[in-house]
Structures are given as structure tokens and as C-alpha cells.
Design a protein around this motif. Structure first.
Motif, PDB file in Angstrom:
ATOM      1  N   THR A  52       0.569  -1.107 -12.537  1.00  0.00           N
ATOM      2  CA  THR A  52       0.160  -1.091 -11.148  1.00  0.00           C
ATOM      3  C   THR A  52      -0.376   0.352 -10.475  1.00  0.00           C
ATOM      4  O   THR A  52       0.351   1.457 -11.068  1.00  0.00           O
ATOM      5  CB  THR A  52       1.724  -1.099 -10.265  1.00  0.00           C
ATOM      6  OG1 THR A  52       2.197  -2.129 -10.698  1.00  0.00           O
ATOM      7  CG2 THR A  52       1.403  -1.008  -8.649  1.00  0.00           C
ATOM      8  N   LEU A  53      -1.484   0.492 -10.043  1.00  0.00           N
ATOM      9  CA  LEU A  53      -2.063   1.465  -9.583  1.00  0.00           C
ATOM     10  C   LEU A  53      -1.622   1.935  -8.140  1.00  0.00           C
ATOM     11  O   LEU A  53      -1.557   1.005  -7.646  1.00  0.00           O
ATOM     12  CB  LEU A  53      -3.716   1.228  -9.497  1.00  0.00           C
ATOM     13  CG  LEU A  53      -4.191   0.787 -10.742  1.00  0.00           C
ATOM     14  CD1 LEU A  53      -5.801   0.345 -10.668  1.00  0.00           C
ATOM     15  CD2 LEU A  53      -4.495   2.073 -11.708  1.00  0.00           C
ATOM     16  N   TYR A  54      -1.309   3.177  -7.931  1.00  0.00           N
ATOM     17  CA  TYR A  54      -0.841   3.512  -6.919  1.00  0.00           C
ATOM     18  C   TYR A  54      -1.643   4.377  -6.210  1.00  0.00           C
ATOM     19  O   TYR A  54      -2.056   5.466  -6.878  1.00  0.00           O
ATOM     20  CB  TYR A  54       0.708   3.913  -6.763  1.00  0.00           C
ATOM     21  CG  TYR A  54       0.970   5.185  -7.464  1.00  0.00           C
ATOM     22  CD1 TYR A  54       1.098   6.324  -6.853  1.00  0.00           C
ATOM     23  CD2 TYR A  54       1.272   5.099  -8.921  1.00  0.00           C
ATOM     24  CE1 TYR A  54       1.367   7.581  -7.500  1.00  0.00           C
ATOM     25  CE2 TYR A  54       1.674   6.258  -9.538  1.00  0.00           C
ATOM     26  CZ  TYR A  54       1.580   7.345  -9.152  1.00  0.00           C
ATOM     27  OH  TYR A  54       2.108   8.493  -9.679  1.00  0.00           O
ATOM     28  N   PRO A  55      -1.693   4.729  -4.830  1.00  0.00           N
ATOM     29  CA  PRO A  55      -2.629   5.700  -4.080  1.00  0.00           C
ATOM     30  C   PRO A  55      -1.966   7.171  -4.489  1.00  0.00           C
ATOM     31  O   PRO A  55      -0.869   7.641  -4.382  1.00  0.00           O
ATOM     32  CB  PRO A  55      -2.514   5.371  -2.659  1.00  0.00           C
ATOM     33  CG  PRO A  55      -2.210   4.157  -2.516  1.00  0.00           C
ATOM     34  CD  PRO A  55      -1.370   3.700  -4.072  1.00  0.00           C
ATOM     35  N   ALA A  56      -3.004   7.936  -5.001  1.00  0.00           N
ATOM     36  CA  ALA A  56      -2.477   9.556  -5.241  1.00  0.00           C
ATOM     37  C   ALA A  56      -3.686  10.590  -4.715  1.00  0.00           C
ATOM     38  O   ALA A  56      -4.984  10.119  -4.507  1.00  0.00           O
ATOM     39  CB  ALA A  56      -2.406   9.675  -6.810  1.00  0.00           C
ATOM     40  N   ARG A  57      -3.051  11.450  -4.263  1.00  0.00           N
ATOM     41  CA  ARG A  57      -3.872  12.685  -3.557  1.00  0.00           C
ATOM     42  C   ARG A  57      -4.723  13.470  -4.866  1.00  0.00           C
ATOM     43  O   ARG A  57      -5.697  14.099  -4.353  1.00  0.00           O
ATOM     44  CB  ARG A  57      -3.353  13.409  -2.611  1.00  0.00           C
ATOM     45  CG  ARG A  57      -2.807  12.845  -1.426  1.00  0.00           C
ATOM     46  CD  ARG A  57      -2.249  13.816  -0.412  1.00  0.00           C
ATOM     47  NE  ARG A  57      -1.609  12.960   0.674  1.00  0.00           N
ATOM     48  CZ  ARG A  57      -1.619  13.559   1.775  1.00  0.00           C
ATOM     49  NH1 ARG A  57      -1.645  14.548   2.066  1.00  0.00           N
ATOM     50  NH2 ARG A  57      -1.055  12.647   2.772  1.00  0.00           N
ATOM     51  N   SER A  58      -3.913  13.453  -5.793  1.00  0.00           N
ATOM     52  CA  SER A  58      -4.673  14.240  -7.095  1.00  0.00           C
ATOM     53  C   SER A  58      -3.829  13.665  -8.296  1.00  0.00           C
ATOM     54  O   SER A  58      -3.044  13.016  -8.286  1.00  0.00           O
ATOM     55  CB  SER A  58      -4.196  15.806  -6.908  1.00  0.00           C
ATOM     56  OG  SER A  58      -2.621  15.935  -7.089  1.00  0.00           O
TER      57      SER A  58
END
Length: 118
Positions: A52-58
Motif C-alpha cells: 500500500t502506497l501512502y502519501p508522504a511529504r518526504s
């Protein structure tokens, strides 16, 4: 009696989950199984556990690798990764296994393990 049945999913950060999902699909044949609020679940053909790819800022570029894939052709896979222009370590031999690490399209370290030669 076990209280769990399996590992369901491994969570991996991505700055752009859509781009990362397309890359995992193209490179490894993974197909989407769900999408919600920027999260994208992928599965290998015939696979059980999901990624599962999850949104990240960095992305923690100094962190430990996120998970590993098993490959019966580590040389071919490493060449495909290098051809993509991504960073990959040399293949190392550790007796019963061979392995290398590479950065995915988002910059995460991923490990590849393979059967040893001896």
C-alpha cells in the motif's frame, strides 16, 4: 490457534502515489486492488500480501529498506533497475542467499533476495 491469518499489507511512503503505483505496475506487474484518499493498494499476480502506497511529504533516504522482494533472477532485475536510472547496490553473496538493495521511484530502499549459488 493463531489470532492472525497473514500479513495483509506493507505500507510504503510515496510523494506521488499515482506515479509510484504506475511504476510498480510497469516494473513488477503489480495491479491496483484499491484506491482511497491517496492510498493505493497493489498486489503481485498470485500474491497474497499487498503493498500500500501512502502519501508522504518526504522520504527518509537514510532509513532501513522498507521490505524485500524474492527474485530468481537478481542479475536481470538489477539490470532493469539500473536501466531505469535508479540507484542499486552490487549483488552480494551471503552463502544461502544473494541480495542487493535499490531505491524505488520515490527514493525508498527496497531489498531483493535470491537463492545463493552454492
Amino acid at each position: 490457534m493463531a489470532l492472525i491469518d497473514r500479513i495483509d499489507t506493507v505500507f510504503v511512503p510515496a510523494i506521488d502515489t499515482s506515479t509510484a503505483a504506475a511504476w510498480y505496475g510497469r516494473m513488477f506487474g503489480m495491479t491496483p486492488i484499491f484506491e482511497s484518499a491517496g492510498y493505493i493498494g497493489l498486489r503481485l499476480p498470485g500474491g497474497e500480501a499487498a503493498l500500500t502506497l501512502y502519501p508522504a511529504r518526504s522520504i527518509d533516504r537514510d532509513g532501513h529498506y522498507r521490505f524485500n522482494f524474492y527474485s530468481s533472477d537478481p542479475e536481470g532485475l538489477r539490470q532493469a533497475i539500473v536501466t531505469e536510472g535508479l540507484e542499486a547496490t552490487p549483488i552480494k553473496d551471503a552463502g544461502p542467499i544473494r541480495y542487493f538493495d535499490f531505491r524505488d521511484i520515490s527514493g525508498n530502499w527496497i531489498n531483493i533476495c535470491a537463492p545463493g549459488r552454492g
